[in-house]
Enzyme design. Structure first.
Site, short mmCIF file in Angstrom:
data_model
loop_
_atom_site.label_atom_id
_atom_site.label_comp_id
_atom_site.label_asym_id
_atom_site.label_seq_id
_atom_site.Cartn_x
_atom_site.Cartn_y
_atom_site.Cartn_z
N GLU A 257 -4.97 -8.68 0.66
CA GLU A 257 -5.65 -8.41 1.93
C GLU A 257 -7.13 -8.22 1.67
O GLU A 257 -7.52 -7.61 0.68
CB GLU A 257 -5.16 -7.11 2.59
CG GLU A 257 -3.85 -7.22 3.28
CD GLU A 257 -3.42 -5.90 3.94
OE1 GLU A 257 -4.29 -5.09 4.33
OE2 GLU A 257 -2.20 -5.69 4.04
N GLU B 84 0.80 -1.22 0.00
CA GLU B 84 0.00 0.00 0.00
C GLU B 84 0.84 1.28 0.00
O GLU B 84 0.87 2.01 0.99
CB GLU B 84 -0.96 0.02 1.19
CG GLU B 84 -1.95 -1.12 1.16
CD GLU B 84 -3.17 -0.89 2.04
OE1 GLU B 84 -3.37 0.23 2.51
OE2 GLU B 84 -3.93 -1.84 2.23
#
Ligand code: GCO
Length: 483
Positions: free
Chosen positions: A389, A200
């Site tokens: 995720e 991220e």
């Protein structure tokens, strides 16, 4: 255009929920009928995900250098409950127990992250063999239990010494990252076949350098922020090259990015195209440049004089072809409709009554897990996608009988996985899914007050308790299907 608040960082979906099997009125209650299942492709990889700072603890042990999160957690008011990752889940010492939990779940893969400051306490230069030894032990334990390790090289724990020299504002950090990535691949790729460079980039840049809510806690003016974004994606590209140069032949590498997903308000061809356009623009400085090798015109025009400085060579490096694309998928980020006016789409607002999970930013949008991978495949022709995720926060508490009945997380997983199943059934090339997270853990600025685990962690005793969602997930894995 790019959202930076934690509440909006990831949107919503009311799209038709096709769960593959819906009982008709006549069927309901006929318990003796065979159950209908919605299956996943053969060989689909099921896993869980964690990250080093969030679970390891042992922050001062065996030569680990301080990271920006060690520093940030000590600043007043930054972490909701005033905690830090010094002990966390103590996974550093309890990793064998945690691998046993994975084995009991039946997962075949595990995504963990390597702490850069354990391998290079000084950020660069001489590696610390003690730091690497922990990951050797972990990888060996996973393999001994038939679990395939997927390693993330950077999940936000930048060595503090590098932040002292500018962090991601400095191009040198990108180079140092590549050196560390090459070293890690040279030591582990004999047993680890898949590496993710960074987790991220969007989140650690927007929250760490944009609004100051995450480490290192900076709120930079636009031009400097854009440059930091650029150096981070450059670090990704350099690391892809370094992993290939120093890892064993055949090693696979890619990113694990927080995609912002546009969902069609209605599933019409026009709205679907609009959602694709919106997704490409919302990810312009991240996934889009990494997969296209150029910043979109709209991004550069909006940045104006604050646009990042870059060379054509750098764009080539940033978009070095990857083998795998990992996307972290939580809430929907925009509902869009087609529009005749530029840019060809319009975002429609969420109604105030729209539902969310325990974390306010985590609005409930199962369709995100269908549209995110579908857009990645359509926009960028990616052939190997992982959901690196997906998961939900819940106000978990052991009940009187000691069990944790996280019914909302079970609902979340059931509906989201239903949409993932729809994607795979339609041929979207998703190869695996990593539930976030194996354990409750240190949830960044929320400290330990927010729980995302399939296993409850009692932070006083460090005891782990499988929640109802763990039993749910175990069944999905065992049948490779939603029942
Ligand atoms: C992130 C990280 C995880 C979080 C999870 C829940 O996206 O913030 O990858 O570390 O814990 O996403 O917020």
């Amino acid at each position: 255009m790019v959202t930076s608040s934690r509440f909006t960082r990831r949107g919503f979906a009311l799209g038709a929920l096709t769960l593959g099997a819906v009982a008709s009125k006549q069927e309901i209650g006929k318990a003796d009928e065979p159950q209908r299942t919605a299956g996943f492709p053969q060989g689909f990889r099921w896993g869980t995900a964690t990250s080093a700072y969030q679970i390891e603890g042992a922050a001062q042990e065996e030569g680990r250098g301080p990271s920006i999160w060690d520093t940030f957690c000590r600043l007043p008011w930054k972490i909701r409950d005033g905690t830090n990752g010094d002990v966390a889940c103590d996974h550093y010492h309890l990793y064998k127990e945690d691998v046993a939990l994975m084995k009991a779940l039946g997962v075949t893969t595990y995504r963990f992250s390597i702490a850069w400051p354990r391998l290079f306490p000084e950020g660069r230069g001489l590696p610390d063999p003690k730091g690497l030894a922990f990951y050797d032990r972990l990888v060996d334990e996973l393999l001994a239990n038939g679990i395939e390790p997927f390693a993330t090289l950077y999940h936000w724990d930048l060595p503090q010494v590098l932040q002292d020299r500018g962090g991601w504002e400095s191009r040198d950090t990108a180079e140092a990252f590549a050196a560390y990535a090459g070293f890690a691949a040279s030591k582990l790729s004999d047993r680890v076949g898949n590496f993710f460079t960074m987790n991220e980039i969007r989140t650690f840049i927007e929250m760490g350098y944009g609004n100051g809510m995450f480490a290192p806690g900076l709120a930079l003016p636009k031009a400097r922020l854009n440059q930091a974004r650029h150096h981070a994606v450059l670090g990704h590209g350099l690391a892809v090259q370094a992993v290939r140069a120093h890892g064993r032949g055949g090693v696979k590498v890619g990113m694990a990015e927080n995609i912002l997903t546009g969902l069609p308000a209605l599933e019409t061809p026009q709205d679907i195209r609009a959602a694709e356009l919106a997704t490409r623009q919302m990810n312009a400085p991240y996934l889009t440049v990494m997969l296209e090798g150029q910043y979109t015109d709209a991004y550069l025009a909006a940045a104006g004089v604050d646009a990042p400085r870059f060379t054509t060579d750098e764009l080539k490096t940033i978009s070095t072809p990857v083998d795998i694309v990992g996307i972290n998928v939580y809430e929907p980020n925009a509902y869009v409709r087609a529009s005749d006016a530029a840019p060809g789409y319009a975002t429609i607002p969420l109604p105030r009554s729209y539902p969310h999970m325990e974390s306010r930013w985590l609005t409930f949008g199962p369709g995100t897990l269908y549209w995110a991978p579908r857009h990645v495949a359509t926009l960028w022709n990616v052939k190997e996608i992982y959901i690196t995720e997906n998961g939900a926060s819940s106000a978990d508490e052991p009940a009187a009988d000691g069990e944790v009945y996280d019914l909302d997380r079970v609902m979340f997983l059931r509906y989201y996985l239903g949409q993932l199943q729809r994607a795979t059934a339609e041929g979207v090339p998703v190869r695996g899914y990593f539930a976030w997270s194996l354990l409750d853990n240190f949830e960044w600025a929320d400290g330990y007050s927010t729980r995302f685990g399939l296993h409850y962690v009692d932070y006083k005793t460090l005891k782990r308790i499988p929640k109802l969602s763990a039993a749910f997930y175990r069944n999905v894995i065992a049948r490779n299907a939603l029942v």
